[in-house]
Design a protein around this motif. Structure first.
Motif, PDB file in Angstrom:
ATOM      1  N   VAL A  29       0.870  -1.172   0.000  1.00  0.00           N
ATOM      2  CA  VAL A  29       0.000   0.000   0.000  1.00  0.00           C
ATOM      3  C   VAL A  29       0.916   1.234   0.000  1.00  0.00           C
ATOM      4  O   VAL A  29       1.776   1.384   0.869  1.00  0.00           O
ATOM      5  CB  VAL A  29      -0.913   0.049   1.224  1.00  0.00           C
ATOM      6  N   ILE A  30       0.723   2.098  -0.987  1.00  0.00           N
ATOM      7  CA  ILE A  30       1.528   3.322  -1.110  1.00  0.00           C
ATOM      8  C   ILE A  30       0.642   4.500  -0.759  1.00  0.00           C
ATOM      9  O   ILE A  30      -0.416   4.688  -1.367  1.00  0.00           O
ATOM     10  CB  ILE A  30       2.095   3.476  -2.524  1.00  0.00           C
ATOM     11  N   ALA A  31       1.088   5.284   0.240  1.00  0.00           N
ATOM     12  CA  ALA A  31       0.314   6.442   0.694  1.00  0.00           C
ATOM     13  C   ALA A  31       1.177   7.699   0.545  1.00  0.00           C
ATOM     14  O   ALA A  31       2.346   7.711   0.930  1.00  0.00           O
ATOM     15  CB  ALA A  31      -0.114   6.283   2.147  1.00  0.00           C
ATOM     16  N   HIS A  32       0.587   8.747  -0.026  1.00  0.00           N
ATOM     17  CA  HIS A  32       1.241  10.051  -0.135  1.00  0.00           C
ATOM     18  C   HIS A  32       0.418  11.055   0.681  1.00  0.00           C
ATOM     19  O   HIS A  32      -0.762  11.276   0.388  1.00  0.00           O
ATOM     20  CB  HIS A  32       1.296  10.496  -1.598  1.00  0.00           C
ATOM     21  N   VAL A  33       1.046  11.668   1.698  1.00  0.00           N
ATOM     22  CA  VAL A  33       0.376  12.635   2.576  1.00  0.00           C
ATOM     23  C   VAL A  33       0.998  14.011   2.351  1.00  0.00           C
ATOM     24  O   VAL A  33       2.223  14.164   2.365  1.00  0.00           O
ATOM     25  CB  VAL A  33       0.490  12.228   4.054  1.00  0.00           C
ATOM     26  N   ASN A  34       0.137  15.007   2.133  1.00  0.00           N
ATOM     27  CA  ASN A  34       0.623  16.388   1.926  1.00  0.00           C
ATOM     28  C   ASN A  34       1.092  16.959   3.261  1.00  0.00           C
ATOM     29  O   ASN A  34       0.309  17.109   4.196  1.00  0.00           O
ATOM     30  CB  ASN A  34      -0.504  17.246   1.355  1.00  0.00           C
ATOM     31  N   ILE A  35       2.375  17.267   3.346  1.00  0.00           N
ATOM     32  CA  ILE A  35       2.962  17.826   4.584  1.00  0.00           C
ATOM     33  C   ILE A  35       3.460  19.264   4.354  1.00  0.00           C
ATOM     34  O   ILE A  35       4.354  19.753   5.056  1.00  0.00           O
ATOM     35  CB  ILE A  35       4.119  16.943   5.090  1.00  0.00           C
TER      36      ILE A  35
END
Length: 627
Positions: free
Chosen positions: A136-142
């Motif tokens: 599972v690949i997750a990209h979170v805007n930081i």
């Protein structure tokens, strides 16, 4: 956020055989704000959530199938590795997770567009699929956190620069008074190495007389009544000397309201305090001198208006004595009340008699008290000579001489007033104030018995007094003898007094410039180490104003044809004062003449010349004589 995603993927792997649970978890994944994609062990995308699809649509549009279901995410990353170092890092991380080591991978990377800058955190977690292990690949805007981090870092850099380079001392102090952090300026003010300072306390270096008031203010601030206060106090330097400082102390409070630490801004005000003390001393001295002056005037008035003389005679005597006293005070003021030259007093009083008076003697600086008495004595002698003595007829003349006699350990001033060519001198029939002044008063002030000799050749007056009761001899150099202008004489005498008999040059910072700066005639040149010339930092405005334009080196024609810069450089090389007459000839037959004195100084009070100060005084036009 990332722990929630991990929990969701773990549950998805364990309950994959339950359709209802699968639908629930798909709904949860769809609502998560993170951009999520599930890939199989080959890298093929098998599931994406709404956040992923929306971001793809916003960047590449619906037709961009490169990052949608069915596309190979590993291939996408591999294709970008040639131009994007972050893509290569992501590819390596995903491949290690798919291979089972490590169990999770994460990285931060920028994703900027022409319109804005963005940062993301990518996390790759393993997930069990029917066909094997996927991810599972997750990209979170930081971005917000990253911007806050950068702003904090920039703020810390600005604070550090301000803290270390401030012109005032800055410190952080613990609630118990321990120094926590200090800047370089504070270390210089207090004179402590940082390790020694951090081992002591704010109270520990406070002057004992200031401890109690300081402690009271700090206790008030700890109580919460105030958050800051300002105080002038003294610190004790490491060498034991006291330094005056202005301290502004502010409190930084913790969440519960207690003081976490103090911030102190500390300014060195020692010079200001010394100036205030000098001003107080000066005011006290002025008050003292004013009382003395009034007492002298009262005595003169009482003596002048008493006796058998008429009111007109008494008024004339009083006015003359008062004028003589005023001239003496003018000379004392010109010398900043450090004394007055005996020759100057004599020439001022006897100027009206021109060539009939001969004056000679070594340079003698009278003390303030001696100058007052001597001026009145000379006035009485001159008045008597003009009315009854040698100066009362055209054939008479006066010789005034003085020299230093006696043993070197106890020198004495021998002063002679000799009248010749006038009528025979006869003792006065009654003893008036003038006789009392030149005999009793002068004898008491000067510690001697003055001789008053009345003879057929004229009147003679002699003082043989201890030099210590009158003043000190000034060794007159050839330069001093050549000076004509009074301001230049004063500059030279002040320079010579500061130098004294020492071999070292007067120190630039200790010289009293107040009497000379106002003339606008001072020029200052810096002598830099290793240089072969000087650099002018100030040019006298009076000279420039008289010329009507800026001064050029080629303008100056001195007696020895020395240029401006070379003249200052010569004074620096010699380490002694120099004197010149300057002529500015503009070809119009009407040159200007100035008299100039150059004196050397040292910034450190050593033998090395660091500055040359010049004063040029306008002498007038020097037109050639008409033939």
């Amino acid at each position: 956020m990332m722990s929630s995603i991990g929990s969701t993927t773990d549950a998805l792997a364990t309950r994959a055989d339950d359709p209802a649970i699968m639908d629930l978890y798909r709904g949860i994944v769809e609502t998560l704000p993170a951009h999520l994609a599930v890939i199989d062990r080959t890298g093929r995308i098998i599931l994406v959530n709404k956040a992923w699809r929306d971001y793809a649509a916003g960047n590449g549009g619906p037709a961009d199938a490169a990052i949608m279901v069915g596309a190979n995410y590993l291939a996408v990353c591999r294709a970008a590795t040639d131009t994007d170092i972050h893509a290569a890092q992501a590819l390596a991380g995903i491949e290690t997770v798919l291979a089972g080591d490590p169990p999770q991978f994460s990285m931060e990377y920028p994703c900027h567009s022409p319109r804005e800058q963005s940062w993301f955190l990518m996390t790759v977690s393993p997930i069990g699929l029917g066909s094997g292990t996927g991810a599972v690949i997750a990209h979170v805007n930081i971005t917000l956190g990253k911007e806050a981090e950068q702003a904090l870092r920039a703020s810390e850099i600005r604070f550090r620069a301000m803290f270390e380079n401030a012109a005032v001392g800055i410190a952080e102090i613990a609630p118990d008074g321990r120094w926590l952090r200090v800047n370089d300026r504070l270390k210089r003010i207090i004179g402590y190495p940082v390790e020694d300072l951090l081992a002591t306390t704010y109270r520990g270096i406070t002057h004992p007389d200031d401890v109690d008031a300081d402690a009271t203010q700090m206790e008030i601030m700890r109580s919460g009544a105030v958050d800051s206060f300002c105080v002038e106090k003294r610190f004790l330097r490491k060498d034991g000397s006291a330094v005056w400082v202005n301290v502004t102390l502010s409190s930084v409070r913790a969440a519960d309201g207690t003081v976490a630490y103090f911030v102190a801004v500390i300014e060195d005000i020692t010079e200001r305090k010394q100036a205030e003390e000098r001003q107080r001393t000066l005011l006290q001295e002025l008050a003292h001198r004013g009382k003395i002056l009034l007492a002298v005037i009262q005595s003169i008035a009482s003596r002048s208006l008493s006796g058998n003389q008429t009111l007109a005679e008494g008024r004339d005597a009083f006015n003359g004595r008062l004028q003589s006293l005023a001239q003496t005070y003018g000379a004392l003021t010109h010398e900043a009340f450090e004394g007055a030259l005996l020759e100057g007093l004599l020439r001022t009083e006897l100027a009206a008699f021109g060539g009939r008076v001969h004056i000679s003697g070594p340079g003698l600086m009278l003390t303030v008290k001696a100058a007052q008495t001597f001026a009145l004595v000379v006035h009485e002698l001159a008045t008597n000579a003009a009315k009854y003595g040698a100066l009362s007829n055209p054939a008479g003349h006066l010789t005034v001489t003085w020299h230093i006699g006696g043993p070197p350990a106890e020198p004495r001033l021998v002063f002679d007033w000799i009248e010749q060519g006038g009528p025979p001198a006869e003792p006065p029939r009654r003893r008036g104030f003038g006789t009392t002044l030149v005999s009793t008063v002068a004898g008491g002030d000067f510690g001697c018995e003055p001789e008053l000799i009345y003879g057929p050749d004229g009147f003679r007056y002699r003082l043989d007094a201890p030099l210590s009761r009158l003043g000190s001899v000034q060794v007159e150099s050839p330069v001093r003898r050549r000076l004509k202008s009074a301001p230049l004489c004063s500059l030279y005498d002040a320079w010579a007094r500061q130098r004294g008999a020492a071999e070292f040059l007067p120190q630039l910072g200790d010289f009293d410039w107040s009497r000379f700066a106002a003339t606008g005639a001072l020029t200052v040149a810096v002598v830099e180490a290793g240089a072969s010339s000087v650099r002018f930092v100030q040019v006298g405005r009076a000279l420039v104003n008289e010329l009507g334009r800026p001064l050029h080196d080629k303008d100056v024609g001195a007696e020895d044809e020395t240029g401006l810069a070379e003249a200052y450089w010569r004074c620096a090389r010699q380490g002694e004062p120099t004197h010149e007459l300057l002529r500015f000839d503009f070809g119009d037959g009407d040159p200007l003449t100035f008299e100039r004195l150059l004196v050397p100084f040292s910034a450190t009070g050593s033998r090395s010349v660091t500055h040359v100060v010049g004063m040029a005084v306008y002498q007038g036009h020097t037109r050639p004589p008409v033939m």
